[in-house]
Design a protein around this motif. Structure first.
Motif, PDB file in Angstrom:
ATOM      1  N   LYS A 391       0.837  -1.194   0.000  1.00  0.00           N
ATOM      2  CA  LYS A 391       0.000   0.000   0.000  1.00  0.00           C
ATOM      3  C   LYS A 391       0.876   1.249   0.000  1.00  0.00           C
ATOM      4  CE  LYS A 391      -3.678   2.298   2.634  1.00  0.00           C
ATOM      5  NZ  LYS A 391      -4.492   2.271   3.865  1.00  0.00           N
ATOM      6  N   ASN A 411      -8.590  -4.284 -16.131  1.00  0.00           N
ATOM      7  CA  ASN A 411      -9.495  -4.032 -15.011  1.00  0.00           C
ATOM      8  C   ASN A 411      -8.771  -4.118 -13.670  1.00  0.00           C
ATOM      9  OD1 ASN A 411     -11.626  -3.701 -16.783  1.00  0.00           O
ATOM     10  ND2 ASN A 411     -12.306  -5.836 -16.641  1.00  0.00           N
ATOM     11  N   VAL A 414      -6.968  -0.799 -13.241  1.00  0.00           N
ATOM     12  CA  VAL A 414      -7.922   0.264 -12.917  1.00  0.00           C
ATOM     13  C   VAL A 414      -8.333   0.179 -11.447  1.00  0.00           C
ATOM     14  CG1 VAL A 414     -10.237   1.148 -13.358  1.00  0.00           C
ATOM     15  CG2 VAL A 414      -8.760   0.485 -15.285  1.00  0.00           C
ATOM     16  N   LYS A 415      -8.616  -1.028 -10.966  1.00  0.00           N
ATOM     17  CA  LYS A 415      -9.011  -1.207  -9.568  1.00  0.00           C
ATOM     18  C   LYS A 415      -7.879  -0.796  -8.629  1.00  0.00           C
ATOM     19  CE  LYS A 415     -10.754  -4.594  -6.254  1.00  0.00           C
ATOM     20  NZ  LYS A 415      -9.778  -4.213  -5.212  1.00  0.00           N
ATOM     21  N   LYS A 417      -5.498   1.321  -9.170  1.00  0.00           N
ATOM     22  CA  LYS A 417      -5.337   2.774  -9.201  1.00  0.00           C
ATOM     23  C   LYS A 417      -6.413   3.456  -8.351  1.00  0.00           C
ATOM     24  CE  LYS A 417      -4.304   4.925 -12.986  1.00  0.00           C
ATOM     25  NZ  LYS A 417      -3.100   5.596 -12.470  1.00  0.00           N
ATOM     26  N   LYS A 418      -7.625   2.913  -8.340  1.00  0.00           N
ATOM     27  CA  LYS A 418      -8.677   3.473  -7.487  1.00  0.00           C
ATOM     28  C   LYS A 418      -8.318   3.317  -6.012  1.00  0.00           C
ATOM     29  CE  LYS A 418     -12.591   2.867 -10.645  1.00  0.00           C
ATOM     30  NZ  LYS A 418     -13.877   2.136 -10.896  1.00  0.00           N
ATOM     31  N   ASP A 419      -7.548   2.266  -5.718  1.00  0.00           N
ATOM     32  CA  ASP A 419      -7.119   2.025  -4.340  1.00  0.00           C
ATOM     33  C   ASP A 419      -5.876   2.826  -3.963  1.00  0.00           C
ATOM     34  OD1 ASP A 419      -9.188   0.246  -3.984  1.00  0.00           O
ATOM     35  OD2 ASP A 419      -7.982  -1.525  -4.495  1.00  0.00           O
ATOM     36  N   GLY A 420      -5.372   3.647  -4.889  1.00  0.00           N
ATOM     37  CA  GLY A 420      -4.258   4.532  -4.569  1.00  0.00           C
ATOM     38  C   GLY A 420      -2.961   4.279  -5.303  1.00  0.00           C
ATOM     39  N   ARG A 422      -0.151   4.482  -7.966  1.00  0.00           N
ATOM     40  CA  ARG A 422       0.268   5.413  -9.019  1.00  0.00           C
ATOM     41  C   ARG A 422       1.250   4.683  -9.932  1.00  0.00           C
ATOM     42  NH1 ARG A 422       2.267  10.992  -6.572  1.00  0.00           N
ATOM     43  NH2 ARG A 422       3.934   9.620  -5.823  1.00  0.00           N
ATOM     44  N   ASP A 440      -0.061   7.492 -14.647  1.00  0.00           N
ATOM     45  CA  ASP A 440      -0.185   8.838 -14.080  1.00  0.00           C
ATOM     46  C   ASP A 440       0.778   9.790 -14.776  1.00  0.00           C
ATOM     47  OD1 ASP A 440      -1.872   8.719 -11.295  1.00  0.00           O
ATOM     48  OD2 ASP A 440      -0.904   6.806 -11.733  1.00  0.00           O
TER      49      ASP A 440
END
Length: 467
Positions: A391, A411, A414-415, A417-420, A422, A440
């Motif tokens: 993390k 997918n 993408v998931k 990246k939504k969780d942080g 970069r 990014d």
């Protein structure tokens, strides 16, 4: 600095022919002159060249290597009653050349660099040594007994010896540039000597490490931000940390009448500084590197740059590794082609490759020498990396992207990246829409002029540190 004269009682004078090095110098030489290293190989080669001329060719070749090493490593003393010999011809000619002092400046008090200078010089004068022996044999016996080399012999070899010294200077400078950014000292790290030996016979690794140093120089001095930093101004304290100057301290420099006051306060550690306090140290989380070494990474970087893509990938990897060490961030790296081929980890001075403990310089050499081979499969490498990444880490992706990804892998990215997560991508030799969309920060160094590639790679890591 070590007092080499203190080792005088252990002198090897009876073994030496022209120069009397200290016992400590001999210990340092012996540690670097076995036949697996560059000095040992050059000594054996020299001995073979003079074998039919000198009865104790091995001893003579090794002794000359030891004496030359001592001259480069310390201020060794000349033996006053030394007889005229091929060794004295070489030493006397060396004494006439100012270039030797330049070489000594580069090698003094550094046994690894002294060994490098010795090996390079020995490798360049083997033919001349055979001729020196023949010239000495033709001298009148009375002249051979004396310590002075005839001037005509010195004149004959001055130019050739100068070339050998200059080669040693060039090689020492070249390898110093390749390793100085690593941060291992002159003494203490036994693997430094082995790395220097490798670089002498591996010009590709040497070039990679020089480029890594250039990339690192772009990165250095850039403060790293943390997305969760809670550091706040708590008050005023006094000292000389120029990064935390108050406006009042800065104001002292705004007028000549108060400029001296600024420097006076700096010298006495009385500058007004912001007192900072926070729960976290500056710096994001771990650094995670995913590096492509498939066969296509051996292709030319671009139409403007014929150097292989893998050269820049390896250099960037090494520079990022060193940055992580300097910032005390956990470093993880995966090499991949059609599968994950190697795992590297470092943190707090511990280093491992494939789960096995190693040294810093060995890890650098292994990363730097990984060659391009095999096909590419992002659907194996990327999910592996996402599952392994911690993390708050940054994923730095280095690839030529000569492959596509499945919807499942897309997918998963993408998931994450939504969780942080970069993703910072260094694309080498290919402009890939899907990869640019998922990154990014994205840079294709094939679009950069060849002389600016190191700067461009350093720039993307700078962006990663400050964004």
């Amino acid at each position: 600095m070590i007092n080499y004269k203190a080792f005088g009682k252990y002198s090897t004078k009876n073994e030496n022919k022209v120069f009397n090095g200290s016992r400590y110098s001999k210990i340092q030489y012996e540690a670097r002159s076995d036949q697996s290293g560059n000095v040992g190989r050059q000594v054996v080669s020299l001995a073979n060249r003079i074998a039919h001329k000198v009865q104790d060719c091995d001893k003579d070749a090794n002794q000359f290597g030891s004496e030359l090493f001592s001259r480069l490593y310390e201020d060794s003393e000349r033996i006053e009653d030394a007889e005229c010999s091929w060794e004295s011809v070489a030493h006397d000619t060396i004494d006439q050349l100012p270039e030797f002092e330049e070489l000594r400046f580069l090698t003094e008090d550094d046994p690894d660099m002294a060994a490098l200078g010795t090996a390079t010089f020995l490798g360049s004068i083997k033919k001349e040594v055979k001729e020196m022996i023949e010239d000495i044999e033709q001298l009148d016996p009375d002249v051979r007994i004396g310590p002075t080399t005839p001037g005509n012999i010195l004149d004959k070899y001055r130019g050739k010896i100068r070339v050998g010294i200059q080669k040693a200077i060039d090689e020492t400078n070249d390898i110093s540039e390749a390793i100085n950014w690593i941060g291992c000292g002159k003494n203490g790290d036994a693997t430094r000597s082995a790395l220097i030996d490798s670089l002498m016979y591996n010009p590709s690794l040497k070039e990679i490490m020089k480029k890594a140093g250039k990339i690192l120089s772009v990165m250095q001095g850039i403060p790293t931000k943390s997305r969760n930093s809670n550091e706040e101004i708590q008050g005023i304290e006094y000292g000389r940390d120029l990064r935390r100057l108050t406006n009042q301290s800065i104001g002292y420099l705004s007028h000549p009448s108060t400029e001296d006051l600024f420097y006076g306060k700096w010298a006495s550690r009385e500058l007004e500084l912001l007192s900072m306090e926070g729960k976290e140290k500056l710096g994001r989380g771990d650094v995670f590197l995913l590096v492509d070494h498939s066969e296509s990474m051996g292709w030319a970087t671009s139409a403007q740059c014929a150097q292989p893509r893998n050269l820049f990938a390896r250099a960037a990897s090494l520079a990022i590794f060193k940055m992580a060490m300097d910032e005390k961030r956990k470093f993880e790296m995966l090499d991949f082609n059609h599968m994950v081929t190697e795992e590297y980890r470092s943190f707090n001075g511990d280093y491992s490759i494939g789960g096995s403990t190693t040294s810093k310089t060995s890890m650098i050499e292994t990363i730097g020498t990984r060659g391009p081979i095999g096909g590419t499969n992002f659907d194996r490498a990327i999910p592996f990396a996402i599952d392994a990444i911690s993390k708050n880490a940054d994923l730095i992706f280095i690839t030529d992207a000569e492959d596509t990804i499945s919807n499942v892998t897309r997918n998963q990215i993408v998931k994450a990246k939504k969780d942080g997560l970069r993703i910072f991508t260094i694309a080498i030799g290919a402009q890939v829409v899907w990869l640019e969309e998922l990154s990014d920060i994205y840079i294709d160094i094939a679009q950069v002029s060849s002389e600016d590639i190191e700067k461009a790679i350093g720039g993307i890591v700078k962006e990663a540190k400050t964004s």
